[in-house]
Motif scaffolding. Structure first.
Motif, mmCIF file in Angstrom:
data_model
loop_
_atom_site.group_PDB
_atom_site.id
_atom_site.type_symbol
_atom_site.label_atom_id
_atom_site.label_comp_id
_atom_site.label_asym_id
_atom_site.label_seq_id
_atom_site.Cartn_x
_atom_site.Cartn_y
_atom_site.Cartn_z
ATOM 1 N N HIS A 192 0.853 -1.185 0.000
ATOM 2 C CA HIS A 192 0.000 0.000 0.000
ATOM 3 C C HIS A 192 0.891 1.238 0.000
ATOM 4 O O HIS A 192 1.977 1.252 0.592
ATOM 5 C CB HIS A 192 -0.902 0.019 1.237
ATOM 6 C CG HIS A 192 -1.720 -1.235 1.383
ATOM 7 N ND1 HIS A 192 -3.020 -1.319 0.954
ATOM 8 C CD2 HIS A 192 -1.400 -2.447 1.892
ATOM 9 C CE1 HIS A 192 -3.470 -2.539 1.189
ATOM 10 N NE2 HIS A 192 -2.514 -3.233 1.764
ATOM 11 N N ARG A 193 0.404 2.288 -0.644
ATOM 12 C CA ARG A 193 1.166 3.538 -0.697
ATOM 13 C C ARG A 193 0.268 4.692 -0.284
ATOM 14 O O ARG A 193 -0.825 4.861 -0.829
ATOM 15 C CB ARG A 193 1.693 3.787 -2.113
ATOM 16 C CG ARG A 193 2.576 5.031 -2.241
ATOM 17 C CD ARG A 193 2.944 5.275 -3.702
ATOM 18 N NE ARG A 193 3.949 6.309 -3.826
ATOM 19 C CZ ARG A 193 3.709 7.624 -3.818
ATOM 20 N NH1 ARG A 193 2.451 8.062 -3.671
ATOM 21 N NH2 ARG A 193 4.695 8.497 -3.951
ATOM 22 N N ARG A 209 -7.230 3.932 5.782
ATOM 23 C CA ARG A 209 -6.945 2.781 4.913
ATOM 24 C C ARG A 209 -7.017 1.469 5.705
ATOM 25 O O ARG A 209 -7.604 0.488 5.247
ATOM 26 C CB ARG A 209 -5.559 2.941 4.283
ATOM 27 C CG ARG A 209 -5.160 1.814 3.320
ATOM 28 C CD ARG A 209 -5.868 1.936 1.988
ATOM 29 N NE ARG A 209 -5.512 3.163 1.311
ATOM 30 C CZ ARG A 209 -4.458 3.294 0.478
ATOM 31 N NH1 ARG A 209 -3.677 2.244 0.246
ATOM 32 N NH2 ARG A 209 -4.203 4.440 -0.114
ATOM 33 N N LEU A 228 -2.725 -4.282 7.737
ATOM 34 C CA LEU A 228 -2.287 -4.296 6.351
ATOM 35 C C LEU A 228 -0.812 -4.673 6.341
ATOM 36 O O LEU A 228 -0.068 -4.332 7.260
ATOM 37 C CB LEU A 228 -2.469 -2.921 5.702
ATOM 38 C CG LEU A 228 -3.910 -2.431 5.526
ATOM 39 C CD1 LEU A 228 -3.903 -1.012 4.969
ATOM 40 C CD2 LEU A 228 -4.711 -3.354 4.631
ATOM 41 N N LEU A 231 2.949 -1.458 4.247
ATOM 42 C CA LEU A 231 2.356 -0.153 3.986
ATOM 43 C C LEU A 231 3.463 0.894 3.938
ATOM 44 O O LEU A 231 4.193 1.089 4.914
ATOM 45 C CB LEU A 231 1.329 0.188 5.062
ATOM 46 C CG LEU A 231 0.505 1.461 4.853
ATOM 47 C CD1 LEU A 231 -0.846 1.323 5.542
ATOM 48 C CD2 LEU A 231 1.211 2.703 5.391
#
Length: 498
Positions: A192-193, A209, A228, A231
């Motif tokens: 993820h960005r 997010r 997540l 990230l």
């Protein structure tokens, strides 16, 4: 002790965080703050204490601790070790002591919910479901004492054992605890960005997010987290003195930050019962000052790609308590110093803002040292953190939901139209849609796409420029569809016109 000199044995049963405690058979609960609980337990025998546990946070830990004490009325003594700089910075032990000293009153917690608020300069909350009469009875029934060292703590616990065993102050009490069940949307699990100008802005985006697409898993700490994997967060324009919003919605304030930065920049002596600090790992743990090493490395070779600092010790596999921050890499590109940090496990709600500000302070420290000792006057580049396990613990889910509700929409309205993928000019020429791609700065033409099918064109553009911003791609899709309709009807098309 009984009349025969034998220790009376009791059984402590924890309703919350049972695997995080050391259990004994006595009547004294020992709270060690940030000092590792084993440092106390090794000096005592099980009949001398009821339970030994750590307390890190006043807003996350005290509520559960009080509930456990209410369920174990045989505990009549409480010893609170409030000895370290970390204890002073967190304020959890002070807040717990203030509960017994000063009491509590009805108010609201930081999420706006009604609760019991401890009368203390340190924010601390207890669920309103817990009856006030039970809390007052607990305060009246337990003798509490603050200590400032391991030796003082051990001595005090042993002195209580010499006294006659006391009867339980009442029956075990258990009050229903509210739960929060998050709603999860589909999304990728890995990679993820997220980018923002400030740490505060980036943090809100991170929390959103994780809360919307993170996977819920059990933790090793008697609870759940939403997670997540891998990230990457990029902070581009954090000001020199750090940005704190007003009112401050971050989980830290400036006094806390000042103490935390010193834990990253400064070495620290090894002390019994205390874990390493990041500064200790960087300055002396491996027999080298790694911060000074990377400064000298970059002064001697400004383009070096090997300005690396490592905090992971292979012995960490054996003894546990391994650092969350593992690897730091610095790079100079176009006279700009960036810092990339890898964290294997990252509490994104409670810890990431402090992590990011501490790393930014380290980045600036290195930049300033290079400038003073060489001809290089480097600019501050971005701060990048890669959180391999980016998670939010279940005891802060409600806080996270409240943060999103109050701040996320406002932050999203602050639109920056700059897209590193460039700009796209849409026009109709020779009975086709023509899209010209230019660089974001100089306007140099770097790509050209043409055709009559809007969907095919947007797919082609996104394939060629996969890093294009999502909102930019959406905008292009709408413009291409409008151009397609004009092409069919013969109407004149002008980009951005209505």
């Amino acid at each position: 002790m009984t009349a025969t000199g034998k220790a009376t044995q009791f059984e402590y049963k924890a309703l919350y965080k049972p695997n995080q405690l050391i259990y004994g058979l006595g009547q004294t609960a020992v709270i060690t703050g940030w000092t590792v609980k084993q440092a106390i337990a090794k000096h005592l025998q099980p009949p001398e204490y009821a339970v030994i546990g750590q307390l890190y946070s006043p807003t996350r830990g005290i509520n559960l601790l009080i509930r456990n004490l209410l369920f174990n009325p045989h505990v009549r003594f409480l010893v609170v070790l409030n000895a370290t700089r970390e204890d002073n910075n967190a304020g959890a032990c002070q807040c717990l002591l203030d509960f017994f000293r000063n009491g509590f009153e009805e108010g609201v917690c930081d999420t706006g919910l009604r609760c019991w608020v401890i009368r203390s300069p340190i924010p601390g909350y207890i669920d309103l479901e817990v009856k006030a009469s039970a809390l007052e009875h607990l305060r009246e029934s337990i003798k509490y004492q603050e200590t400032k060292s391991i030796s003082e703590t051990v001595s005090l616990v042993k002195s209580y054992v010499q006294q006659k065993a006391l009867a339980a102050w009442g029956l075990p009490l258990n009050f229903p605890m509210p739960t929060v069940e998050p709603t999860i949307l589909p999304g990728p699990r890995y990679g993820h960005r997220i980018e923002g100008k400030t740490i505060a802005e980036t943090w809100v985006k991170i929390i959103h997010r994780i809360k919307t697409t993170g996977t819920i898993r059990p933790t090793g700490y008697d609870g759940q987290w939403q997670e997540l994997i891998d990230l990457m967060a990029i902070v581009t324009e954090e000001p020199t003195e750090f940005y704190f919003p007003e009112p401050n919605y971050l989980p830290i304030d400036r006094p806390f930050l000042e103490e935390y930065i010193s834990q990253i920049l400064d070495d620290a002596p090894s002390r019994e019962g205390l874990k390493y600090t990041y500064g200790q790992r960087l300055r002396s743990w491996f027999g080298r000052d790694q911060i000074d090493q990377v400064i000298q490395k970059l002064i001697g070779e400004i383009d070096a790609a090997s300005a690396v600092m490592n905090l992971w010790d292979v012995k960490d596999h054996e003894k546990g308590g391994s650092p969350c921050l593992n690897h730091i890499w610095l790079r100079v590109v176009d006279n700009e110093l960036s810092l990339t940090a890898t964290l294997r496990s990252n509490d994104m709600f409670a810890a990431w803002p402090a992590n990011a500000m501490g790393l930014r302070a380290l980045q600036r420290y290195i930049r300033d040292k290079i400038s003073k000792s060489s001809e290089y006057n480097l600019k501050m580049g971005p701060l990048i953190t890669i959180s391999q396990s980016a998670h939010i613990y279940d005891d802060t889910w409600s806080n996270a939901e409240q943060l999103i509700k109050q701040q996320y929409a406002t932050i999203c309205r602050k639109i920056d139209y700059h897209d590193p993928a460039g700009n796209f000019l849409v026009e109709i020429a020779e009975n086709e849609i023509v899209v010209t791609q230019t660089t974001p700065g100089s306007g140099e033409v770097v790509g050209c796409y043409s055709g009559k099918d809007a969907l095919k064109l947007i797919r082609e553009i996104c394939t060629a420029s996969p890093s294009i911003r999502g909102d930019h791609a959406g905008y292009l899709g709408m413009e291409l569809q409008r151009a397609s309709e004009c092409l069919k009807t013969g109407a004149k098309y002008i980009q951005d016109s209505k």
